[in-house]
Design an enzyme around this catalytic site. Structure first.
Site, PDB file in Angstrom:
ATOM      1  N   ALA A 127       0.852  -1.191   0.000  1.00 32.11           N
ATOM      2  CA  ALA A 127       0.000   0.000   0.000  1.00 32.11           C
ATOM      3  C   ALA A 127       0.884   1.236   0.000  1.00 32.11           C
ATOM      4  CB  ALA A 127      -0.889  -0.003   1.236  1.00 32.11           C
ATOM      5  N   ASN A 144      -3.513  -0.423   9.678  1.00 29.84           N
ATOM      6  CA  ASN A 144      -2.186  -0.113  10.210  1.00 29.84           C
ATOM      7  C   ASN A 144      -2.222  -0.045  11.733  1.00 29.84           C
ATOM      8  OD1 ASN A 144      -1.103   0.127   7.598  1.00 29.84           O
ATOM      9  ND2 ASN A 144      -1.687   2.274   7.480  1.00 29.84           N
ATOM     10  N   SER A 170      -2.344   3.367  13.932  1.00 33.11           N
ATOM     11  CA  SER A 170      -3.118   4.465  13.344  1.00 33.11           C
ATOM     12  C   SER A 170      -4.424   4.684  14.094  1.00 33.11           C
ATOM     13  CB  SER A 170      -3.400   4.186  11.867  1.00 33.11           C
ATOM     14  OG  SER A 170      -4.213   3.032  11.717  1.00 33.11           O
ATOM     15  N   TYR A 207       7.974  -2.108  -2.484  1.00 31.45           N
ATOM     16  CA  TYR A 207       7.620  -0.747  -2.863  1.00 31.45           C
ATOM     17  C   TYR A 207       8.885  -0.043  -3.351  1.00 31.45           C
ATOM     18  CZ  TYR A 207       5.535   3.975  -2.559  1.00 31.45           C
ATOM     19  OH  TYR A 207       5.076   5.235  -2.837  1.00 31.45           O
TER      20      TYR A 207
END
Length: 330
Positions: free
Chosen positions: A65, A176, A179, A311
């Site tokens: 993500a 997450n 969060s 990523y």
């Protein structure tokens, strides 16, 4: 060719600006069917696939993500050989995020520093974009969050809304850790479990790289108690001591932000190994954070990960890194 020609050119431009341009180019590429067939055939590698519960992954390599926050180009990215793609983070209402510039490269470290602030277009735009999913071609995960992390009732409404709204397109969801405060997240997950029994879509916790290992066992117990299906380890770190090839001036000039990329690898490996040894064996473990090369991916599998996400490798090594890693992860 990518590292010798294209990467130096791209790295002369602002990181977020070039990212946005790539997204736009992918949206043009979307309509070039003959080109897409060529790209897809050249980037995919034959694997037997890998199955977990009712999900069959074409291969073990996914995109983390954060790259496709708006779900605006995930289908095009799948042509590059990913077995699964995670989009988001998305919240019900649009979030502009922090002021630009907010994404920075540290090439000597093979790292990124980011302080985007969960910028995303909101549920309505996200849902419209999800309708382009090609079912059966890849596994699609959605990283979800709330616009009200400090308000239990509103946070619960947000998370349940997203879980149900995206049900027709999501193969799994990610939240997450950190969060949403655990005392708020717990009741949300208890209520969410009722919907999970109907929709059968698993929920994973993405753990931060700066996990305090004294609390790791507590997090595992929390996950078991609240019917979490697996972990993604890890997200960015705030530990600037890991940046050993950059000068203090270079780092200070960038300012605040989470570090992703190669400096995170050892923290991620340590966390994955701990989860593999202590979490229930039926929980899925996705190794993420710091994987740049095929060797890094293999180390993550050796530590106990079932799947890997990349990523920064995509940015530093180029699109063919997906195929190289997928071959190793057979």
């Amino acid at each position: 060719m990518y590292k010798s020609i294209f990467r130096p050119l791209l790295f002369h431009l602002d990181a977020e600006d070039i990212h946005n341009k790539i997204v736009k180019y992918l949206q043009i590429y979307r309509h070039l069917t003959p080109v897409r067939k060529i790209v897809s055939s050249s980037c995919h590698t034959e694997t037997a696939g890998w199955k977990w519960r009712n999900l069959t992954f074409r291969n073990r390599v996914g995109l983390s993500a954060g790259f496709d926050k708006a779900a605006s180009c995930f289908d095009e990215l799948s042509d590059l050989g990913f077995g699964f793609i995670e989009v988001g983070t998305v919240t019900p209402k649009e979030v502009k995020g922090n002021p630009c510039p907010r994404i920075f490269r540290l090439p000597k470290e093979q790292a990124l520093i980011s302080r985007t602030g969960f910028n995303n277009p909101g549920k309505a735009v996200f849902l419209q974009n999800l309708k382009r999913k090609r079912f059966g071609k890849y596994i699609l995960g959605i990283n979800i969050n709330t616009n009200h992390p400090d308000n239990q009732e509103q946070a619960m409404t947000d998370i349940l809304d997203l879980y149900c709204t995206f049900n027709n397109y999501a193969d799994y969801y990610t939240i997450n850790w950190g969060s949403i405060a655990p005392d708020i997240l717990g009741p949300i997950l208890i209520t969410l479990f009722q919907h999970k029994q109907e929709y059968k879509k698993p929920v994973f916790l993405k753990l931060p790289a700066d996990l305090i290992f004294e609390k790791a066992e507590e997090i595992i117990r929390f996950a078991i108690q609240h019917h979490i299906d697996g972990f993604i380890a890890c997200g960015p770190t705030q530990d600037r001591s890991l940046l050993t090839r950059s000068t203090p001036t270079e780092i200070n000039n960038i300012g605040a932000g989470g570090i992703s990329g190669l400096p995170v690898l050892q923290k991620s490996l340590k966390t994955v190994k701990y989860l593999s040894e202590h979490a229930p064996k039926n929980m899925l473990i996705i190794g993420a954070g710091g994987i740049i090369t095929s060797q890094d991916a293999q180390a993550m599998l050796d530590a106990g990960a079932h799947l890997v996400q990349i990523y920064s490798a995509f940015i530093y090594e180029g699109p063919y890194v997906v195929k190289r890693i997928a071959k190793v992860c057979k």
